[in-house]
Motif scaffolding. Structure first.
Motif, PDB file in Angstrom:
ATOM      1  N   UNK A   1      -8.691   3.586  -2.854  1.00 11.25           N
ATOM      2  CA  UNK A   1      -8.279   2.485  -3.926  1.00 11.25           C
ATOM      3  C   UNK A   1      -8.151   1.266  -2.992  1.00 11.25           C
ATOM      4  N   UNK A   2      -8.204   0.040  -3.768  1.00  7.11           N
ATOM      5  CA  UNK A   2      -8.212  -0.868  -3.009  1.00  7.11           C
ATOM      6  C   UNK A   2      -6.844  -1.544  -2.418  1.00  7.11           C
ATOM      7  N   UNK A   3      -6.990  -1.905  -1.138  1.00  9.51           N
ATOM      8  CA  UNK A   3      -5.746  -2.401  -0.354  1.00  9.51           C
ATOM      9  C   UNK A   3      -5.608  -3.895  -0.501  1.00  9.51           C
ATOM     10  N   UNK A   4      -4.794  -4.252  -1.279  1.00  8.43           N
ATOM     11  CA  UNK A   4      -4.630  -5.770  -1.906  1.00  8.43           C
ATOM     12  C   UNK A   4      -3.335  -6.202  -1.091  1.00  8.43           C
ATOM     13  N   UNK A   5      -3.560  -6.995   0.016  1.00  4.86           N
ATOM     14  CA  UNK A   5      -2.446  -7.593   0.577  1.00  4.86           C
ATOM     15  C   UNK A   5      -2.017  -9.074  -0.082  1.00  4.86           C
ATOM     16  N   UNK A   6      -0.553  -9.032  -0.180  1.00  4.98           N
ATOM     17  CA  UNK A   6       0.141 -10.280  -0.669  1.00  4.98           C
ATOM     18  C   UNK A   6       0.361 -11.254   0.220  1.00  4.98           C
ATOM     19  N   UNK A   7      -0.031 -12.676   0.033  1.00  2.66           N
ATOM     20  CA  UNK A   7       0.220 -13.763   1.078  1.00  2.66           C
ATOM     21  C   UNK A   7       1.003 -14.792   0.387  1.00  2.66           C
ATOM     22  N   UNK A   8       2.112 -14.907   1.070  1.00  3.62           N
ATOM     23  CA  UNK A   8       3.177 -15.848   0.500  1.00  3.62           C
ATOM     24  C   UNK A   8       3.392 -16.798   1.629  1.00  3.62           C
ATOM     25  N   UNK A   9       2.815 -17.993   1.461  1.00  2.00           N
ATOM     26  CA  UNK A   9       3.428 -19.109   2.368  1.00  2.00           C
ATOM     27  C   UNK A   9       2.980 -20.553   2.056  1.00  2.00           C
ATOM     28  N   UNK A  10       3.241 -21.674   2.543  1.00  5.39           N
ATOM     29  CA  UNK A  10       3.157 -23.061   2.170  1.00  5.39           C
ATOM     30  C   UNK A  10       2.055 -23.725   3.176  1.00  5.39           C
ATOM     31  N   UNK A  11       1.908 -22.970   4.283  1.00  3.42           N
ATOM     32  CA  UNK A  11       0.887 -23.704   5.350  1.00  3.42           C
ATOM     33  C   UNK A  11      -0.479 -23.122   4.956  1.00  3.42           C
ATOM     34  N   UNK A  12      -1.494 -23.709   4.698  1.00  6.87           N
ATOM     35  CA  UNK A  12      -2.733 -23.273   4.476  1.00  6.87           C
ATOM     36  C   UNK A  12      -3.386 -22.699   5.950  1.00  6.87           C
ATOM     37  N   UNK A  13      -2.933 -23.252   6.974  1.00  7.77           N
ATOM     38  CA  UNK A  13      -3.737 -22.977   8.286  1.00  7.77           C
ATOM     39  C   UNK A  13      -2.993 -21.635   8.680  1.00  7.77           C
ATOM     40  N   UNK A  14      -1.735 -21.205   8.445  1.00  6.58           N
ATOM     41  CA  UNK A  14      -1.042 -20.029   8.768  1.00  6.58           C
ATOM     42  C   UNK A  14      -1.414 -18.976   7.738  1.00  6.58           C
ATOM     43  N   UNK A  15      -1.648 -19.119   6.648  1.00  9.93           N
ATOM     44  CA  UNK A  15      -2.136 -18.337   5.708  1.00  9.93           C
ATOM     45  C   UNK A  15      -3.528 -17.793   5.927  1.00  9.93           C
ATOM     46  N   UNK A  16      -4.501 -18.627   6.386  1.00 11.07           N
ATOM     47  CA  UNK A  16      -5.650 -18.555   6.885  1.00 11.07           C
ATOM     48  C   UNK A  16      -5.668 -17.547   7.732  1.00 11.07           C
ATOM     49  N   UNK A  17      -4.942 -17.730   8.968  1.00  6.43           N
ATOM     50  CA  UNK A  17      -4.795 -16.753   9.979  1.00  6.43           C
ATOM     51  C   UNK A  17      -4.353 -15.224   9.566  1.00  6.43           C
ATOM     52  N   UNK A  18      -3.319 -15.395   8.739  1.00  8.00           N
ATOM     53  CA  UNK A  18      -2.862 -14.200   8.166  1.00  8.00           C
ATOM     54  C   UNK A  18      -3.935 -13.248   7.388  1.00  8.00           C
ATOM     55  N   UNK A  19      -4.727 -14.133   6.501  1.00  7.59           N
ATOM     56  CA  UNK A  19      -5.602 -13.437   5.619  1.00  7.59           C
ATOM     57  C   UNK A  19      -6.821 -12.846   6.540  1.00  7.59           C
ATOM     58  N   UNK A  20      -7.269 -13.611   7.492  1.00 11.79           N
ATOM     59  CA  UNK A  20      -8.718 -13.181   8.343  1.00 11.79           C
ATOM     60  C   UNK A  20      -8.222 -11.891   9.046  1.00 11.79           C
ATOM     61  N   UNK A  21      -6.709 -11.907   9.671  1.00 12.09           N
ATOM     62  CA  UNK A  21      -6.398 -10.832  10.361  1.00 12.09           C
ATOM     63  C   UNK A  21      -6.256  -9.414   9.533  1.00 12.09           C
ATOM     64  N   UNK A  22      -5.817  -9.726   8.248  1.00 15.51           N
ATOM     65  CA  UNK A  22      -5.592  -8.565   7.237  1.00 15.51           C
ATOM     66  C   UNK A  22      -7.190  -8.182   6.982  1.00 15.51           C
ATOM     67  N   UNK A  23      -8.011  -9.262   6.681  1.00 11.50           N
ATOM     68  CA  UNK A  23      -9.511  -8.576   6.249  1.00 11.50           C
ATOM     69  C   UNK A  23     -10.067  -7.779   7.316  1.00 11.50           C
ATOM     70  N   UNK A  24      -9.770  -8.399   8.745  1.00 12.94           N
ATOM     71  CA  UNK A  24     -10.425  -7.556   9.851  1.00 12.94           C
ATOM     72  C   UNK A  24      -9.887  -6.391  10.242  1.00 12.94           C
ATOM     73  N   UNK A  25      -8.489  -5.947   9.468  1.00 17.24           N
ATOM     74  CA  UNK A  25      -8.129  -4.583   9.826  1.00 17.24           C
ATOM     75  C   UNK A  25      -7.863  -3.814   8.800  1.00 17.24           C
ATOM     76  N   UNK A  26      -8.598  -3.892   7.454  1.00 20.79           N
ATOM     77  CA  UNK A  26      -8.451  -2.690   6.519  1.00 20.79           C
ATOM     78  C   UNK A  26      -8.024  -3.246   5.300  1.00 20.79           C
ATOM     79  N   UNK A  27      -7.818  -4.522   5.105  1.00 18.11           N
ATOM     80  CA  UNK A  27      -7.556  -5.318   3.778  1.00 18.11           C
ATOM     81  C   UNK A  27      -8.710  -5.494   2.985  1.00 18.11           C
TER      82      UNK A  27
END
Length: 619
Positions: free
Chosen positions: A92-118
């Motif tokens: 199944x698709x692994x879909x991570x939810x991202x809740x935050x107001x700072x685009x820079x921090x959201x981007x860091x979390x997004x890239x970390x997730x995509x590099x590690x299985x999401x």
């Protein structure tokens, strides 16, 4: 002498099959030993469990005489899966939810997730989330033709969708390669906030997607607002159907064919730690939506696409580590139930913004279940289970009945605005709250086996969630209020409120009830203190004085010792300063000697609130 076939597996064939009646007689014998004189069907009823929605779990299931045709995966009625291959190809698709107001921090979390299985992203935008104008920065470095993006922008769904599609164009992503869920859900937004939105923007987005973006779905049918307001499984399904039908009418009225309109919808459901109910709910949801598609004249286009999220209602703030276990069971149930994409909420979700460790555990939950447990290798692994098939069927009928109630009330929008939905869900939650208060529905780490010495887990506050519509409830909320009172007392005095456990007689007489009482009072933040030696009428006063208890004690022993010592020990405790004396056991043991009783099934929340009041522990 009988010669057995040489297959090594035929021994059971030499014995006659047991009958249902023989099993019932065995059950009768066991129940008779426990003092219950029942026979036949009544014996079976004694072992049954009543669920919400009028459903009953039986202790034994056998092959039904008649059962609905569940078909094959990828074909109507889609009970066994919306795609012929199910999740067997890649899980199944692994879909991570991202809740935050700072685009820079959201981007860091997004890239970390995509590099590690999401495998896909779920971005919360607008009020309570990322600003729409920060979307491009948040998705910097993300290949938009590889990583599907789900938008969740509430009232700003049109602006967010436009910004996303413009971003795709600016980066040169061909329309045919864009993979996204634009998240238009005006009725879901109204359920959350009480603000009515026109469906025109959602229809326009759906037309844009249908005409030029073959891998984009514009509209989301989010059932989480109803689950989070305390709704049952059947209510969640019934309201999702009513919402889906409302969108289907709007989309076809806006010029889309029925097949195209069906292809623009994705449904979002909650998965709980009740694994069988979750499996049955997802299977029933596909069957019900297939029935809607059939009635609309497009039966082969009725394969419901499902995004499943681990339940926020079951997530606790105390002992949050246990949430990892709850989420694992829920994720497993979602996968077995045939979800197309699964979001595991991080274990610290209820405490604020999840940290990197929590997000890592969340995404790895799916990875382990798919890659190591191989749950996706078999399509519909629960199919054919007599219990699952019957539960699926019964849940589908209960949900359809509620869907018809909503339709008779004028449809989903009318039901929301008239108060029908709010009243129905509130009644369901009130009934469930009583079970939680009486610990008939236990919450590990909260109402069962709480750890008062646990250090609090602190997280950065999350942006305020949209509000103004249906409430958001949690299973732990009544106990959380009590624990907060205890925390305040600890901060003010340096100690938690204490209760003295007066254990009478040998360990065999008091251990079970002392353990029960200790567990119960800790659920409200009250620290149990007991003397290492069992007390007697002569030693009770000194033991109580040495305990540091705040005016309250509880007697723990057998009924026989209560009859002999309860009155005298209670009198000694009162003389030593105890203003309230409880007894661990059923009422009727020593009415004149104690103030109240604590026992399995008592209203623990009411008892604990009273204890804190007597101790002077204010809100």
């Amino acid at each position: 002498m009988t010669v057995l076939p040489d297959d090594g597996l035929s021994l059971a064939a030499e014995f006659p099959d047991a009958t249902h009646e023989q099993w019932q007689r065995l059950v009768e014998g066991v129940l008779r030993k426990s003092g219950k004189e029942v026979s036949g069907g009544a014996a079976e009823d004694a072992l049954s469990t009543t669920l919400q929605d009028g459903l009953i779990t039986r202790p034994l299931y056998t092959a039904p005489e008649k059962a609905p045709d569940t078909g094959f995966p990828g074909s109507a009625p889609f009970v066994r899966g919306g795609r012929a291959e199910g999740n067997a190809v890649g899980g199944w698709g692994v879909r991570q939810r991202h809740l935050g107001t700072d685009p820079v921090r959201v981007n860091e979390a997004v890239l970390a997730d995509l590099e590690n299985g999401v495998t896909s992203l779920w971005l919360v935008l607008g009020r309570g989330g990322l600003p729409v104008d920060g979307l491009a920065r948040a998705l910097e470095g993300v290949y938009l033709d590889l990583a599907p993006v789900t938008l969740d922008a509430g009232a700003e769904h049109a602006e967010a969708a436009t910004a996303f599609l413009e971003l795709c164009a600016a980066r040169g992503t061909a329309p045919a390669d864009v993979r996204a869920r634009l998240g238009a859900d005006p009725l879901g937004h109204e359920a959350r906030t009480g603000e009515a939105l026109d469906t025109a923007a959602a229809v326009a987005l759906a037309r844009t997607a249908a005409e030029g973006f073959p891998q984009v779905r514009a509209v989301t049918v989010d059932a989480l607002p109803y689950h989070e307001a305390g709704g049952s499984a059947a209510e969640e399904l019934g309201l999702s159907l009513a919402t889906g039908v409302a969108y289907l009418r709007a989309l076809t009225g806006g010029g889309l064919s029925t097949e195209a309109a069906l292809g623009q919808l994705e449904f979002r459901y909650a998965a709980t730690a009740d694994q069988f109910l979750t499996i049955a709910k997802l299977r029933a949801a596909r069957r019900l939506w297939a029935r809607v598609a059939e009635a609309s004249g497009a039966p082969e286009a009725g394969a419901q696409r499902q995004h499943v999220v681990t339940s926020p209602v079951m997530t606790t703030r105390r002992d949050p580590w246990v949430n990892m276990l709850r989420a694992t069971v829920a994720c497993m149930a979602a996968g077995v139930g045939g979800a197309d994409a699964v979001t595991v909420l991080p274990f610290d979700h209820a405490l604020g913004l999840p940290d990197a460790f929590a997000r890592r555990i969340a995404r790895n939950t799916s990875t382990i279940l798919v890659e190591e447990s191989h749950l996706a290798r078999v399509i519909d692994p629960a199919g054919g289970s007599y219990y699952v098939e019957r539960l699926t069927d019964e849940l589908a009928h209960a949900a359809w009945a509620f869907f018809q109630t909503v339709e008779k009330a004028g449809g989903q929008a009318a039901a929301l605005r008239s108060g029908l939905v709010a009243e129905r869900l509130a009644a369901t939650w009130a009934e469930r709250s009583q079970k939680l208060a009486r610990r008939r529905e236990p919450i590990t780490g909260v109402s069962e086996f709480p750890l008062l010495s646990e250090k609090p887990v602190v997280r950065e506050p999350a942006p305020p969630a949209p509000s103004g519509g249906l409430p958001r409830v949690r299973r732990d909320e009544a106990y959380e209020v009590l624990r907060a009172r205890s925390d305040a007392h600890l901060a003010a005095t340096g100690a938690r409120p204490r209760i003295f456990l007066a254990a009478l007689g040998p360990a065999a007489a008091h251990t079970a009830r002392a353990t029960f009482a200790s567990n119960l009072f800790q659920a409200g933040g009250v620290e149990p203190v007991h003397d290492p030696v069992s007390v007697t009428p002569e030693t009770a006063a000194a033991a109580y004085a040495a305990s540091g208890a705040d005016g309250t004690a509880v007697l723990c022993s057998s009924d026989a010792l209560y009859a002999e010592q309860a009155a005298a020990v209670a009198a000694a405790l009162r003389a030593a300063g105890a203003t309230t004396v409880f007894l661990a056991g059923k009422p009727g043991t020593a009415e004149e000697a104690v103030d109240a009783y604590v026992f399995a099934g008592c209203d623990a929340v009411a008892v604990l609130s009273r204890v804190l009041d007597r101790m002077g522990v204010t809100s």
